[in-house]
Design a protein around this motif. Structure first.
Motif, PDB file in Angstrom:
ATOM      1  N   ALA A   1       0.865  -1.180   0.000  1.00  0.00           N
ATOM      2  CA  ALA A   1       0.000   0.000   0.000  1.00  0.00           C
ATOM      3  C   ALA A   1       0.903   1.231   0.000  1.00  0.00           C
ATOM      4  N   ILE A   2       0.781   2.066  -1.028  1.00  0.00           N
ATOM      5  CA  ILE A   2       1.697   3.199  -1.215  1.00  0.00           C
ATOM      6  C   ILE A   2       0.953   4.505  -1.000  1.00  0.00           C
ATOM      7  N   GLU A   3       1.552   5.369  -0.216  1.00  0.00           N
ATOM      8  CA  GLU A   3       1.001   6.705   0.037  1.00  0.00           C
ATOM      9  C   GLU A   3       2.122   7.724  -0.164  1.00  0.00           C
ATOM     10  N   VAL A   4       1.903   8.651  -1.097  1.00  0.00           N
ATOM     11  CA  VAL A   4       2.904   9.674  -1.408  1.00  0.00           C
ATOM     12  C   VAL A   4       2.254  11.042  -1.274  1.00  0.00           C
ATOM     13  N   ALA A   5       2.779  11.882  -0.422  1.00  0.00           N
ATOM     14  CA  ALA A   5       2.249  13.228  -0.234  1.00  0.00           C
ATOM     15  C   ALA A   5       2.529  14.075  -1.476  1.00  0.00           C
ATOM     16  N   ALA A   6       1.631  15.016  -1.758  1.00  0.00           N
ATOM     17  CA  ALA A   6       1.760  15.835  -2.961  1.00  0.00           C
ATOM     18  C   ALA A   6       3.036  16.673  -2.957  1.00  0.00           C
ATOM     19  N   ASP A   7       3.489  17.108  -1.762  1.00  0.00           N
ATOM     20  CA  ASP A   7       4.679  17.956  -1.678  1.00  0.00           C
ATOM     21  C   ASP A   7       5.950  17.162  -1.422  1.00  0.00           C
ATOM     22  N   ALA A   8       5.866  15.834  -1.463  1.00  0.00           N
ATOM     23  CA  ALA A   8       7.049  14.993  -1.218  1.00  0.00           C
ATOM     24  C   ALA A   8       7.789  14.782  -2.527  1.00  0.00           C
ATOM     25  N   ARG A   9       8.640  15.732  -2.874  1.00  0.00           N
ATOM     26  CA  ARG A   9       9.381  15.685  -4.128  1.00  0.00           C
ATOM     27  C   ARG A   9      10.878  15.657  -3.848  1.00  0.00           C
ATOM     28  N   ALA A  10      11.573  14.803  -4.576  1.00  0.00           N
ATOM     29  CA  ALA A  10      13.022  14.719  -4.419  1.00  0.00           C
ATOM     30  C   ALA A  10      13.684  15.939  -5.043  1.00  0.00           C
ATOM     31  N   ALA A  11      14.776  16.384  -4.412  1.00  0.00           N
ATOM     32  CA  ALA A  11      15.448  17.587  -4.901  1.00  0.00           C
ATOM     33  C   ALA A  11      16.108  17.359  -6.251  1.00  0.00           C
ATOM     34  N   ASP A  12      16.638  16.169  -6.484  1.00  0.00           N
ATOM     35  CA  ASP A  12      17.299  15.884  -7.744  1.00  0.00           C
ATOM     36  C   ASP A  12      17.320  14.382  -7.974  1.00  0.00           C
ATOM     37  N   ALA A  13      17.961  13.972  -9.071  1.00  0.00           N
ATOM     38  CA  ALA A  13      17.970  12.558  -9.450  1.00  0.00           C
ATOM     39  C   ALA A  13      18.702  11.699  -8.428  1.00  0.00           C
ATOM     40  N   GLU A  14      19.760  12.211  -7.819  1.00  0.00           N
ATOM     41  CA  GLU A  14      20.519  11.411  -6.852  1.00  0.00           C
ATOM     42  C   GLU A  14      19.674  11.107  -5.621  1.00  0.00           C
ATOM     43  N   GLN A  15      18.972  12.102  -5.122  1.00  0.00           N
ATOM     44  CA  GLN A  15      18.109  11.881  -3.967  1.00  0.00           C
ATOM     45  C   GLN A  15      16.958  10.938  -4.320  1.00  0.00           C
ATOM     46  N   ALA A  16      16.381  11.121  -5.508  1.00  0.00           N
ATOM     47  CA  ALA A  16      15.297  10.246  -5.943  1.00  0.00           C
ATOM     48  C   ALA A  16      15.781   8.806  -6.074  1.00  0.00           C
ATOM     49  N   GLU A  17      16.963   8.627  -6.654  1.00  0.00           N
ATOM     50  CA  GLU A  17      17.528   7.284  -6.807  1.00  0.00           C
ATOM     51  C   GLU A  17      17.765   6.635  -5.446  1.00  0.00           C
ATOM     52  N   THR A  18      18.231   7.414  -4.479  1.00  0.00           N
ATOM     53  CA  THR A  18      18.465   6.882  -3.137  1.00  0.00           C
ATOM     54  C   THR A  18      17.166   6.411  -2.503  1.00  0.00           C
ATOM     55  N   LEU A  19      16.116   7.204  -2.611  1.00  0.00           N
ATOM     56  CA  LEU A  19      14.828   6.819  -2.029  1.00  0.00           C
ATOM     57  C   LEU A  19      14.265   5.568  -2.705  1.00  0.00           C
ATOM     58  N   LEU A  20      14.412   5.479  -4.022  1.00  0.00           N
ATOM     59  CA  LEU A  20      13.939   4.291  -4.736  1.00  0.00           C
ATOM     60  C   LEU A  20      14.706   3.044  -4.318  1.00  0.00           C
ATOM     61  N   ARG A  21      16.022   3.161  -4.182  1.00  0.00           N
ATOM     62  CA  ARG A  21      16.827   1.996  -3.807  1.00  0.00           C
ATOM     63  C   ARG A  21      16.532   1.564  -2.368  1.00  0.00           C
ATOM     64  N   ILE A  22      16.250   2.518  -1.497  1.00  0.00           N
ATOM     65  CA  ILE A  22      15.869   2.166  -0.125  1.00  0.00           C
ATOM     66  C   ILE A  22      14.564   1.387  -0.138  1.00  0.00           C
ATOM     67  N   ALA A  23      13.576   1.883  -0.893  1.00  0.00           N
ATOM     68  CA  ALA A  23      12.296   1.189  -0.977  1.00  0.00           C
ATOM     69  C   ALA A  23      12.468  -0.201  -1.576  1.00  0.00           C
ATOM     70  N   GLN A  24      13.284  -0.317  -2.619  1.00  0.00           N
ATOM     71  CA  GLN A  24      13.492  -1.611  -3.264  1.00  0.00           C
ATOM     72  C   GLN A  24      14.152  -2.595  -2.310  1.00  0.00           C
ATOM     73  N   GLU A  25      15.200  -2.180  -1.633  1.00  0.00           N
ATOM     74  CA  GLU A  25      15.902  -3.077  -0.713  1.00  0.00           C
ATOM     75  C   GLU A  25      15.001  -3.478   0.449  1.00  0.00           C
ATOM     76  N   GLY A  26      14.209  -2.513   0.942  1.00  0.00           N
ATOM     77  CA  GLY A  26      13.296  -2.830   2.036  1.00  0.00           C
ATOM     78  C   GLY A  26      12.245  -3.851   1.628  1.00  0.00           C
ATOM     79  N   LEU A  27      11.659  -3.696   0.435  1.00  0.00           N
ATOM     80  CA  LEU A  27      10.644  -4.643  -0.039  1.00  0.00           C
ATOM     81  C   LEU A  27      11.258  -6.014  -0.319  1.00  0.00           C
ATOM     82  N   THR A  28      12.468  -6.034  -0.876  1.00  0.00           N
ATOM     83  CA  THR A  28      13.145  -7.306  -1.134  1.00  0.00           C
ATOM     84  C   THR A  28      13.424  -8.048   0.162  1.00  0.00           C
TER      85      THR A  28
END
Length: 350
Positions: free
Chosen positions: A245-272
């Motif tokens: 179940a995914i919930e993303v706030a409207a103002d929750a935006r990554a500052a740049d690609a590096e920060q976005a990539e970090t958040l995605l990899r954290i989510a991926q590793e956590g789900l794995t």
């Protein structure tokens, strides 16, 4: 007397069979490789009840039970351990056949070789099935990562285009409109034109257009940063478990690609980890902005052995977060599994 002894053996056989069935159902109820602390108890119950049945007398059930036991051993041990375990099982079978059932050496050895062949076949089939399942799971994870990365690249392109457009409007159109207003004011000071209504209308339209332009630029600037909702959904969709179940706030935006990539990899590793090590069926992922920080929370209903010993994946996640000036916490979840909480400065990569 013989009837009473036969009845006693019958009840003993039924009890042993029930014990084996209960232990086998426990194996089936557990997620693959998730028996953990009680796997030894289950394994002993399976082996003990199977050999108890064999010791009670000749039965056609014994070969089937030993094949099922071999399947559990294949899950429990590596190749070397499995080989030793199967040798031990068949050595005990040989002892029972020869000294308990009083059969000939030829019959005993033939039976052990035949039963052992079925056990090895069942163990190998299970090993290959597990290997194929692991490969399929890895492919699903890679596919999920590719889909999430593609979504992130699309969002990066949109964000870059928004930024370029806002700068063009501000620097080019805004500059020319400002110059137009200055020229209109200069014309208005000319006595020959001071009373012209058209000049006043043109000046008013220039003011309104400049105000509208600033509003558009402000609106574009409000959406600066990378929106991660679609990338997170694409990351979780191909995974068979856990259901997320995914919930993303409207103002929750990554500052740049590096920060976005970090958040995605954290989510991926956590789900794995939740699927592979915790056997989780459900997970809850929330990305929000709290003050001057982005927070990512991932909870699951899996099983966790405390104290938690971080592996390479969790260690890599912590290093990623700390490199961007953030923190990563691992605590028990109220759903029974693990709670992963990552906090990054909102402008970490800027």
């Amino acid at each position: 007397m013989l009837a009473a002894r036969g009845a006693a053996l019958g009840w003993a056989a039924r009890i042993a069979l029930l014990v084996f069935l209960a232990a086998w159902l426990r194996v089936l109820a557990c997620a693959p490789r998730q028996l953990r602390w009680h796997d030894d108890v289950v394994l002993l119950a399976l082996a003990g009840s199977a050999f108890a049945l064999i010791a009670l007398g000749p039965t056609g059930t014994a070969p089937i039970l030993l094949v099922l036991l071999a399947c559990v051993l294949a899950e429990r041990f590596d190749t070397r351990g499995l080989t030793l375990a199967l040798l031990t099982v068949n050595l005990l079978l040989l002892v029972l056949l020869r000294w308990r059932w009083q059969v000939s050496w030829t019959y005993a050895l033939t039976s052990v070789v035949a039963y052992g062949a079925f056990q090895v076949f069942a163990a190998l089939v299970l090993r290959y099935a597990n290997h194929a399942e692991a490969m399929a799971e890895q492919l699903r994870e890679v596919n999920a990562r590719l889909l999430a990365t593609r979504s992130l690249l699309d969002e990066s392109a949109r964000d870059a285009e928004r930024l370029r457009l806002s700068r063009e409007l501000h620097d080019v159109a805004g500059h020319k409109l400002t110059a137009l207003k200055l020229n209109l004011r200069a014309l208005a000071r000319d006595p020959a034109l001071a009373g012209r209504r058209e000049l006043a209308v043109a000046a008013g339209l220039a003011d309104e257009l400049l105000a509208d332009l600033r509003g558009v630029v402000r609106q574009l600037r409000q959406h600066d940063g990378l929106e991660l909702g679609e990338a997170l959904r694409r990351l979780a969709a191909p995974l068979p478990r856990p259901q997320v179940a995914i919930e993303v706030a409207a103002d929750a935006r990554a500052a740049d690609a590096e920060q976005a990539e970090t958040l995605l990899r954290i989510a991926q590793e956590g789900l794995t980890n939740a699927a592979r090590h915790g056997g989780a069926r459900r997970a809850w992922l929330r990305l929000a902005r709290e003050g001057d920080a982005l927070t990512l929370h991932l909870d699951d209903d899996g099983r966790v052995r405390w104290p938690l010993v971080p592996g390479h994946g969790l260690t890599g996640m912590r290093e990623r977060v700390e490199r961007l000036g953030g923190t990563l916490e691992l605590t028990p979840s109220r759903h029974g599994g693990l709670r992963l909480a990552a906090r990054l400065p909102a402008g970490a990569g800027a």
